[in-house]
Design an enzyme around this catalytic site. Sequence first.
Site, mmCIF file in Angstrom:
data_model
loop_
_atom_site.group_PDB
_atom_site.id
_atom_site.type_symbol
_atom_site.label_atom_id
_atom_site.label_comp_id
_atom_site.label_asym_id
_atom_site.label_seq_id
_atom_site.Cartn_x
_atom_site.Cartn_y
_atom_site.Cartn_z
ATOM 1 N N HIS A 123 0.862 -1.180 0.000
ATOM 2 C CA HIS A 123 0.000 0.000 0.000
ATOM 3 C C HIS A 123 0.904 1.238 0.000
ATOM 4 O O HIS A 123 2.014 1.204 0.537
ATOM 5 C CB HIS A 123 -0.841 -0.051 1.285
ATOM 6 C CG HIS A 123 -1.902 0.993 1.399
ATOM 7 N ND1 HIS A 123 -1.639 2.269 1.842
ATOM 8 C CD2 HIS A 123 -3.230 0.949 1.157
ATOM 9 C CE1 HIS A 123 -2.770 2.964 1.858
ATOM 10 N NE2 HIS A 123 -3.752 2.182 1.448
ATOM 11 N N ASP A 200 2.833 -4.794 8.091
ATOM 12 C CA ASP A 200 1.617 -3.998 7.930
ATOM 13 C C ASP A 200 0.430 -4.965 8.036
ATOM 14 O O ASP A 200 0.152 -5.733 7.112
ATOM 15 C CB ASP A 200 1.657 -3.301 6.561
ATOM 16 C CG ASP A 200 0.349 -2.601 6.220
ATOM 17 O OD1 ASP A 200 -0.634 -2.752 6.969
ATOM 18 O OD2 ASP A 200 0.308 -1.919 5.182
ATOM 19 N N GLN A 203 -4.692 -5.473 6.703
ATOM 20 C CA GLN A 203 -5.657 -6.387 6.075
ATOM 21 C C GLN A 203 -5.613 -7.795 6.674
ATOM 22 O O GLN A 203 -6.277 -8.702 6.158
ATOM 23 C CB GLN A 203 -5.395 -6.476 4.561
ATOM 24 C CG GLN A 203 -5.549 -5.157 3.829
ATOM 25 C CD GLN A 203 -6.988 -4.637 3.796
ATOM 26 O OE1 GLN A 203 -7.949 -5.374 4.021
ATOM 27 N NE2 GLN A 203 -7.143 -3.355 3.519
ATOM 28 N N LYS A 226 -10.666 -0.930 10.347
ATOM 29 C CA LYS A 226 -10.760 -2.095 9.463
ATOM 30 C C LYS A 226 -11.098 -3.363 10.241
ATOM 31 O O LYS A 226 -11.309 -4.414 9.660
ATOM 32 C CB LYS A 226 -9.455 -2.282 8.690
ATOM 33 C CG LYS A 226 -9.210 -1.148 7.678
ATOM 34 C CD LYS A 226 -8.039 -1.468 6.794
ATOM 35 C CE LYS A 226 -7.453 -0.230 6.150
ATOM 36 N NZ LYS A 226 -8.148 0.165 4.921
ATOM 37 N N CYS A 364 -4.632 2.451 -3.834
ATOM 38 C CA CYS A 364 -3.417 2.952 -3.182
ATOM 39 C C CYS A 364 -2.252 1.985 -3.343
ATOM 40 O O CYS A 364 -1.476 1.748 -2.408
ATOM 41 C CB CYS A 364 -3.642 3.227 -1.690
ATOM 42 S SG CYS A 364 -4.847 4.508 -1.377
HETATM 43 N N1 PMP Z 1 -1.873 -0.825 4.491
HETATM 44 C C1 PMP Z 1 -2.779 -1.598 3.893
HETATM 45 C C2 PMP Z 1 -2.393 -2.963 3.430
HETATM 46 C C3 PMP Z 1 -4.093 -1.116 3.734
HETATM 47 O O1 PMP Z 1 -4.997 -1.895 3.140
HETATM 48 C C4 PMP Z 1 -4.424 0.164 4.197
HETATM 49 C C5 PMP Z 1 -5.810 0.741 4.022
HETATM 50 N N2 PMP Z 1 -6.354 0.562 2.743
HETATM 51 C C6 PMP Z 1 -3.430 0.926 4.821
HETATM 52 C C7 PMP Z 1 -2.178 0.404 4.955
HETATM 53 C C8 PMP Z 1 -3.715 2.300 5.358
HETATM 54 O O2 PMP Z 1 -4.611 2.221 6.414
HETATM 55 P P1 PMP Z 1 -5.210 3.549 7.060
HETATM 56 O O3 PMP Z 1 -5.727 4.368 5.922
HETATM 57 O O4 PMP Z 1 -6.291 3.060 7.968
HETATM 58 O O5 PMP Z 1 -4.106 4.229 7.788
#
Ligand code: PMP
Length: 406
Positions: A123, A200, A203, A226, A364
């Site tokens: 991401h 990270d 997910q 999430k 993203c």
């Molecule tokens: N890492 C991953 C793998 C994600 O899926 C996401 C959210 N789509 C993020 C980071 C960022 O999370 P947040 O916007 O809640 O900070």
Amino acid sequence: MQYDVNKIREDFPILARSVYGKPLVYLDNGATTQKPRCVVESITDEYYSVNANVHRGVHFLSQQATNLHEASRETVRRFINARSISEIVFTRGTTESINLVASSFADSQMKEGDEVIVSVMEHHSNIVSWQLQAARKGIVLKVIPMNDRGELLLDEYKKLFSEKTKLVSVAHVSNVLGTINPVKDMIAFAHSQGVPVLVDGAQSIPHMKVDVQDLDADFYVFSGHKVYGPTGIGVLYGKEAWLDKLPPYQGGGEMIKNVSFEKTTFNELPFKFEAGTPDYIGSTALAKALDYVSAIGMDNIFAYEHGLTQYAMNRLKEIPGMRILGEAEQKGGVISFLVGDIHHFDMGTLLDRLGIAVRTGHHCAEPLMHRLGIEGTVRASLGLYNTKEEIDALVEGVLRVSRMFA
Ligand code: PMP
């Protein structure tokens, strides 16, 4: 335990609503999850009956709010099996947690030319946070490639290590491909090279049991929203030895012990990293969310969602012109697809008119889109309350849109 999805759905009032006169089919859980009643009620209850700023307060409400906030830290600790509450830092979410580590780690542990290993499926938050440090400190990003099924190439991963490698920062589960990366093995290898690892967990945390000690992760980060909790709160787990070594990220109240114009000393862990008034309402609600999923059982959730993912993959593959992006052997409930030459945005917009909420675009993860040679995908991402009937509705919807373009 019998997994009673209909009973679970009753805990989420929003799932009963309709959009454009159609029953809502919510398949955008990778972006954010819906909230069970207990989480929403926790927020109003605490505002109505407890609210006061935490720590340092001598009065009753402040102490009660502090107790709730610190009990939530213990709930998080238990949920991921950290050794100590000193290792649980509350942040605004995954993004802030990664930025915190990137900034403090680069400042204290890295010099020009040092390297961070990330993967091609990260991401943006796990790419750009490092690029900001790369620009500031002259550090270099190395990228783990993947095969066409969306699995990281572990031999290539091992070849990326050099004496300049200072950290590996990798997603547990891809938010586009659903790939569950073998982070335990990747961590073991990195450690054999003397390199720490940040995982990270944005997910993974909502979908599977995570034990940070078993993984031996040095840092593990996730977002509350999430995992059925509120927005605006997240977690940075860090091994105490690492957090001790890292300098503070932001300055302000809460994170200091003593301040004078000559010299300031910093608070102990985890407060050293929590400048300013924390989201104590959010931490209580996050703990409620973690208690909620724990009561269902993370292994039960994983098994249920695994079955649903298989069902969805099989049914979607019946659709003529279907191309699924991400067919890793180990795959969670994130399904990215394209149908024929229908633009992902058109597909998403028309599905929306049928009440089906999916996400479209690059999610993203633009470098991953470049690797796949596409601009974006349609992404259906599952949560613990989704049903086979909703998958059927998605399949029917995709077929209907396909016929319109035929
Ligand atoms: N890492 C991953 C793998 C994600 O899926 C996401 C959210 N789509 C993020 C980071 C960022 O999370 P947040 O916007 O809640 O900070």
